[in-house]
Design a protein around this motif. Structure first.
Motif, PDB file in Angstrom:
ATOM      1  N   ARG A  61       0.750  -1.542  -0.142  1.00 49.00           N
ATOM      2  CA  ARG A  61       0.162  -0.032  -0.177  1.00 49.00           C
ATOM      3  C   ARG A  61       1.519   1.245   0.142  1.00 49.00           C
ATOM      4  N   GLN A  62       0.653   2.297  -0.217  1.00 46.93           N
ATOM      5  CA  GLN A  62       1.321   3.156  -1.242  1.00 46.93           C
ATOM      6  C   GLN A  62       0.115   4.618  -0.778  1.00 46.93           C
ATOM      7  N   VAL A  63       0.910   5.510   0.423  1.00 45.24           N
ATOM      8  CA  VAL A  63       0.531   6.619   0.587  1.00 45.24           C
ATOM      9  C   VAL A  63       1.732   7.486   0.327  1.00 45.24           C
ATOM     10  N   PRO A  82       4.715  -2.307   2.994  1.00 43.03           N
ATOM     11  CA  PRO A  82       4.033  -4.328   2.769  1.00 43.03           C
ATOM     12  C   PRO A  82       2.957  -4.772   3.258  1.00 43.03           C
ATOM     13  N   LEU A  83       1.661  -5.531   2.453  1.00 43.93           N
ATOM     14  CA  LEU A  83       1.088  -5.721   2.881  1.00 43.93           C
ATOM     15  C   LEU A  83       1.015  -7.246   2.783  1.00 43.93           C
ATOM     16  N   ALA A  84       1.981  -8.093   2.247  1.00 44.88           N
ATOM     17  CA  ALA A  84       2.424  -9.626   2.701  1.00 44.88           C
ATOM     18  C   ALA A  84       3.318  -9.986   3.367  1.00 44.88           C
ATOM     19  N   ASP A  85       4.397  -9.038   3.583  1.00 43.77           N
ATOM     20  CA  ASP A  85       5.229  -9.561   4.643  1.00 43.77           C
ATOM     21  C   ASP A  85       5.498  -8.207   5.215  1.00 43.77           C
ATOM     22  N   ASN A  86       6.986  -8.532   6.490  1.00 45.95           N
ATOM     23  CA  ASN A  86       7.034  -7.277   6.900  1.00 45.95           C
ATOM     24  C   ASN A  86       6.177  -5.834   7.289  1.00 45.95           C
ATOM     25  N   MET A  87       5.304  -6.512   8.176  1.00 44.14           N
ATOM     26  CA  MET A  87       4.688  -5.885   8.447  1.00 44.14           C
ATOM     27  C   MET A  87       4.110  -4.720   9.964  1.00 44.14           C
ATOM     28  N   ASP A  88       5.567  -4.781  10.231  1.00 44.29           N
ATOM     29  CA  ASP A  88       6.031  -4.121  10.814  1.00 44.29           C
ATOM     30  C   ASP A  88       6.646  -2.862  10.468  1.00 44.29           C
ATOM     31  N   GLU A 120      -0.668   3.025  12.067  1.00 42.76           N
ATOM     32  CA  GLU A 120      -0.767   2.657  11.139  1.00 42.76           C
ATOM     33  C   GLU A 120      -0.162   1.134  11.792  1.00 42.76           C
ATOM     34  N   GLY A 121       0.837   0.910  12.788  1.00 44.80           N
ATOM     35  CA  GLY A 121       1.368   0.036  13.831  1.00 44.80           C
ATOM     36  C   GLY A 121       2.415  -0.266  12.946  1.00 44.80           C
ATOM     37  N   ARG A 122       3.217   0.534  12.026  1.00 49.12           N
ATOM     38  CA  ARG A 122       4.681   0.575  11.812  1.00 49.12           C
ATOM     39  C   ARG A 122       5.672   0.906  12.800  1.00 49.12           C
ATOM     40  N   GLU A 243      10.318 -10.986   8.331  1.00 50.61           N
ATOM     41  CA  GLU A 243       9.111 -11.900   8.006  1.00 50.61           C
ATOM     42  C   GLU A 243       9.911 -11.681   6.571  1.00 50.61           C
ATOM     43  N   GLU A 244       9.508 -13.145   5.630  1.00 47.29           N
ATOM     44  CA  GLU A 244       9.925 -13.734   4.395  1.00 47.29           C
ATOM     45  C   GLU A 244       8.778 -13.586   3.405  1.00 47.29           C
ATOM     46  N   LEU A 245       8.069 -13.370   2.456  1.00 45.41           N
ATOM     47  CA  LEU A 245       7.672 -13.696   1.996  1.00 45.41           C
ATOM     48  C   LEU A 245       7.732 -15.074   1.311  1.00 45.41           C
ATOM     49  N   VAL A 246       6.600 -16.343   1.417  1.00 45.57           N
ATOM     50  CA  VAL A 246       7.160 -18.222   1.378  1.00 45.57           C
ATOM     51  C   VAL A 246       6.269 -18.220   0.014  1.00 45.57           C
ATOM     52  N   PHE A 247       7.282 -18.162  -1.367  1.00 41.13           N
ATOM     53  CA  PHE A 247       6.851 -18.441  -2.331  1.00 41.13           C
ATOM     54  C   PHE A 247       6.212 -19.970  -2.451  1.00 41.13           C
ATOM     55  N   ASP A 248       4.896 -20.301  -3.229  1.00 39.54           N
ATOM     56  CA  ASP A 248       4.685 -21.896  -4.169  1.00 39.54           C
ATOM     57  C   ASP A 248       4.066 -20.668  -5.569  1.00 39.54           C
TER      58      ASP A 248
END
Length: 377
Positions: A61-63, A82-88, A120-122, A243-248
């Motif tokens: 998300r960009q603001v 970031p919305l999928a990982d590293n939510m802090d 935003e809780g970051r 946190e890392e985004l886990v790929f499948d």
């Protein structure tokens, strides 16, 4: 008389054609002028449409906050969440028009961005500073070394001084390099022969554009997951990011779809270990929707157990050749590398990359989260 600085959130238009797009166009132009000031060209600047398309990224998300003086937009800060990982995490890109620097506008924008991220809780903020090669000369005591101990940025830099005064700590350096395209055909032949002599036919190459063939999908997803443990090219994991985004296969397809939706093209060369039938390395080049003359080296990954066979050289030469065949307007390719990634830096020098500058990555931990604030549009 001192002009009042107004800070507010930028309205993002649905298209660039309406009257409500003027502020967005002005904000993009601020960023372009700043890049012209730093790098001497606008190669690294978004076109308005490219920026508008980027804002639809499903993984981020960009603001954008803007600073106005007498109604004119003179500064921007892009806040990426970031919305999928590293939510802090929150990443900021701060730009102030050259004529309005050193007036406290950057401080006001950065403080507003920190307040927004906190709401935003970051809790971790990253910003970068950019330094062209011409600014890197100087004695060791005129340089600031990051926490990683490798690389440096000039202490005399206005950006460095500002980051330190705002409470940010230099964590990491990335070397920024460029290479003129297309590659010289004689150089290509020499490098291909060098790489092929070393791997002795034990590996074969596979190529695709935009979408990975179904047969390699799971293998490429596994390779992307392994990249978190390897030294790669085209950008490092941000300092403080855990946190890392886990790929499948599904996540990889979603990432491909998102790139295509933004009008971006991706040129890929992968290398297969013939005896095992396993994909053990790949390299990708990204082509922007609106500017196919400027392209970007993304990840280059080779599994640890297959290093020493010049596979990085093999796949990069092949991919840059394919790029020039598919996108003949491409005239320059840019890449970022960690200074500890000496193998890929050596490969890049063989290909003709030269140092354009460095990027310093700075981190700040916000002191806890506060109540939400209402953002103004």
């Amino acid at each position: 008389m001192t002009s009042t600085v107004e800070i507010g959130q930028l309205w993002i238009p649905d298209s660039l054609d309406g009257r409500d797009a003027k502020d967005f166009l002005d904000a993009v132009e601020v960023s372009r002028k700043v890049r012209m000031q730093v790098w001497g060209s606008d190669d690294l600047a978004y076109t308005p449409l490219e920026k508008l398309l980027e804002l639809s990224d499903p993984y981020e998300r960009q603001v954008i906050l803007v600073a106005r003086v007498d109604g004119r937009i003179v500064g921007t800060v892009d806040i990426a969440l970031p919305l999928a990982d590293n939510m802090d995490l929150a990443e900021f890109t701060l730009d102030i028009l050259p004529d309005f620097q050193r007036r406290g506008i950057g401080r006001q924008l950065l403080e507003a961005a920190e307040h927004f991220a906190k709401s935003e809780g970051r809790t971790i903020v990253l910003v970068d500073t950019n330094h062209p090669a011409s600014s890197l000369r100087g004695n060791a005591d005129e340089q600031l070394v990051p926490g990683s101990g490798l690389g440096s940025v000039p202490l005399a830099s206005r950006e460095v001084d500002f980051a330190m005064r705002m409470g940010y700590t230099l964590q990491h350096i990335e070397q920024f390099s460029s290479c003129i395209l297309p590659l010289d055909s004689k150089l290509v032949a020499e490098l291909e022969l060098e790489a092929e002599d070393t791997n002795a036919g034990r590996y074969s190459l596979h190529h695709w554009t935009d979408r990975c063939p179904e047969q390699w999908l799971e293998a490429v997803a596994a390779l992307e997951n392994a990249a978190g443990e390897l030294a790669t090219e085209g950008g490092e994991t941000p300092a403080g990011a855990q946190e890392e985004l886990v790929f499948d296969a599904g996540v990889l397809r979603q990432a491909e779809d998102a790139a295509v939706a933004q009008g971006r093209r991706t040129v890929v060369t992968a290398v297969e270990h013939v005896a095992s039938g396993r994909i053990v390395g790949l390299t990708t080049i990204g082509v922007l929707a609106q500017r196919q003359d400027v392209v970007f080296q993304d990840d280059t990954i080779v599994l640890q157990e297959h290093r020493g066979n010049k596979l990085g050289l093999l796949i990069k030469v092949a991919n840059m050749q394919r790029l020039s065949e598919q996108f003949p307007d491409a005239r320059v390719i840019y890449t970022w590398n960690a200074p500890e990634n000496r193998y890929l830096l050596t490969v890049n020098r063989q290909l003709g990359f030269t140092t354009a500058g460095v990027t310093g990555l700075w981190q700040k931990e916000l002191p806890g989260t506060g109540p939400n604030v209402t953002s103004s549009e």
